[in-house]
Design an enzyme around this catalytic site. Structure first.
Site, mmCIF file in Angstrom:
data_model
loop_
_atom_site.group_PDB
_atom_site.id
_atom_site.type_symbol
_atom_site.label_atom_id
_atom_site.label_comp_id
_atom_site.label_asym_id
_atom_site.label_seq_id
_atom_site.Cartn_x
_atom_site.Cartn_y
_atom_site.Cartn_z
ATOM 1 N N SER A 124 -16.723 -1.192 13.171
ATOM 2 C CA SER A 124 -15.293 -0.944 13.025
ATOM 3 C C SER A 124 -15.077 0.089 11.929
ATOM 4 C CB SER A 124 -14.556 -2.240 12.672
ATOM 5 O OG SER A 124 -13.166 -2.006 12.559
ATOM 6 N N LYS A 174 -17.535 -8.821 16.764
ATOM 7 C CA LYS A 174 -16.714 -7.610 16.949
ATOM 8 C C LYS A 174 -15.684 -7.813 18.061
ATOM 9 C CE LYS A 174 -15.573 -3.232 16.322
ATOM 10 N NZ LYS A 174 -15.006 -2.711 17.541
ATOM 11 N N HIS A 177 -12.957 -9.763 16.507
ATOM 12 C CA HIS A 177 -12.287 -8.819 15.601
ATOM 13 C C HIS A 177 -11.264 -7.981 16.361
ATOM 14 C CE1 HIS A 177 -12.073 -4.656 14.051
ATOM 15 N NE2 HIS A 177 -12.244 -5.141 12.832
ATOM 16 N N ASN A 178 -11.661 -7.433 17.509
ATOM 17 C CA ASN A 178 -10.761 -6.573 18.257
ATOM 18 C C ASN A 178 -9.641 -7.362 18.929
ATOM 19 O OD1 ASN A 178 -12.631 -4.640 17.497
ATOM 20 N ND2 ASN A 178 -12.529 -3.561 19.435
ATOM 21 N N GLU A 181 -7.183 -7.764 16.287
ATOM 22 C CA GLU A 181 -6.534 -6.461 16.119
ATOM 23 C C GLU A 181 -5.398 -6.283 17.128
ATOM 24 O OE1 GLU A 181 -8.183 -2.355 17.634
ATOM 25 O OE2 GLU A 181 -9.278 -2.989 15.841
#
Length: 309
Positions: A124, A174, A177-178, A181
């Protein structure tokens, strides 16, 4: 002087090329390969080496070799098929892109049987990574992580990389995480749209700046929202069409498989689907945020209507 390593690198897009530049700033030796020669000048300007074939790249590296891929998820399988036969036992193959974690687990199992250590590095940082560093979520064998650590330390800001678990764990973290987001951007976008409809003629860029001064909702995304609104207060040069690059879908799917409620993330994904059928200020702000942090393509209005930037 800090330890340095040599590594091969393929995938010289917005993030990949800047990662090469940052690695070179840390005096790591980087040998690059691209399918076209269009990146050669930029690679050489960064102080990295350029080769015209994967065979030449692999042959130029000391053993055990390290090969880092920053290619799109749909190109990973093909890239592995091309390079795995050139690598040997003990070599390290890194996938720094956004692959689905279940694919990563399968690939790691297959490559382990050939003696190749497969490492997934969720990355990221977007287009700001060259300046600020990349947040790196690493999955794979511990000895491979140890061997990569000098490069990870160069790529990341302080405390910006972590070995999160075995193969697949880096891409799983990840993915989540996204998904988060997606939800954060949607919440900011809806709030700013409500303020724009308030009738108060509120100074939205100044409010974004204000909220970053001690507020409980301060964040870098909010900083970027203020930047986008300062550049174009009504975001009139954008269409509110927001792509989803896969990770949000995977996160929503994981919530269903694991029976873990994730309504905010799932609804933010649905909003992206809806954006292809409607246009709103909130969706224009989500599009602007993706352009701000990741350099992602947007659809423009006016003279650029129908085009992608």
């Amino acid at each position: 002087m800090a330890a340095t390593i040599a590594l091969g690198f393929q995938g010289l897009g917005k993030m990949g090329l800047n990662m090469v530049r940052r690695l070179r700033r840390g005096d790591h030796r980087v040998v690059c390969y691209g399918r076209t020669a269009s990146k050669e000048a930029a690679v050489r300007e960064a102080g990295a080496e350029w080769v015209t074939s994967l065979e030449g790249l692999v042959a130029s590296l000391p053993t055990p070799r390290t090969f880092w891929m920053m290619v799109p998820a749909e190109a990973v399988e093909e890239t592995i098929a091309e390079v795995a036969g050139l690598l040997g036992s003990g070599d390290i193959l890194v996938d720094g892109g956004n692959s689905y974690y279940q694919d990563t687990i399968r690939r790691a199992d297959e490559l382990t049987r050939e003696g190749i250590r497969y490492v997934d590095v969720g990355t990221s940082g977007g287009v700001w990574g060259l300046e600020l560093g990349y947040c790196l979520m690493v999955g794979g064998p511990g000895d491979a992580f140890d061997a990569l650590e000098p490069a990870l330390r160069t790529l990341a800001p302080p405390d910006g990389y972590l070995h999160v678990g075995p193969s697949g764990a880096g891409h799983f973290v990840k993915m989540i995480h996204n998904g988060i987001e997606y939800g954060l951007m949607e919440a900011y976008a809806e709030g700013f749209e409500l303020m724009g409809a308030s009738g108060f003629d509120l100074p939205l860029p100044a409010i974004a700046h204000l909220w970053n001064q001690g507020s409980v909702i301060r964040s870098w995304l909010l900083e970027l929202a203020g930047r986008a609104l300062q550049e174009d207060p009504d975001l009139g040069d954008l269409r509110g069409v927001v792509a989803d690059s896969g990770e949000g879908r995977w996160t929503a799917l994981e919530s269903i498989v694991k029976a873990v409620p994730a309504p905010v993330i799932t609804l933010s994904l649905m909003r992206r689907f809806a954006s292809q059928q409607e246009d709103s200020f909130a969706l224009r702000l989500v599009a602007a945020l993706r352009r701000q942090f990741g350099g992602h393509a947007v659809e423009q209005t006016g003279e650029g209507a129908g085009s992608r930037e």
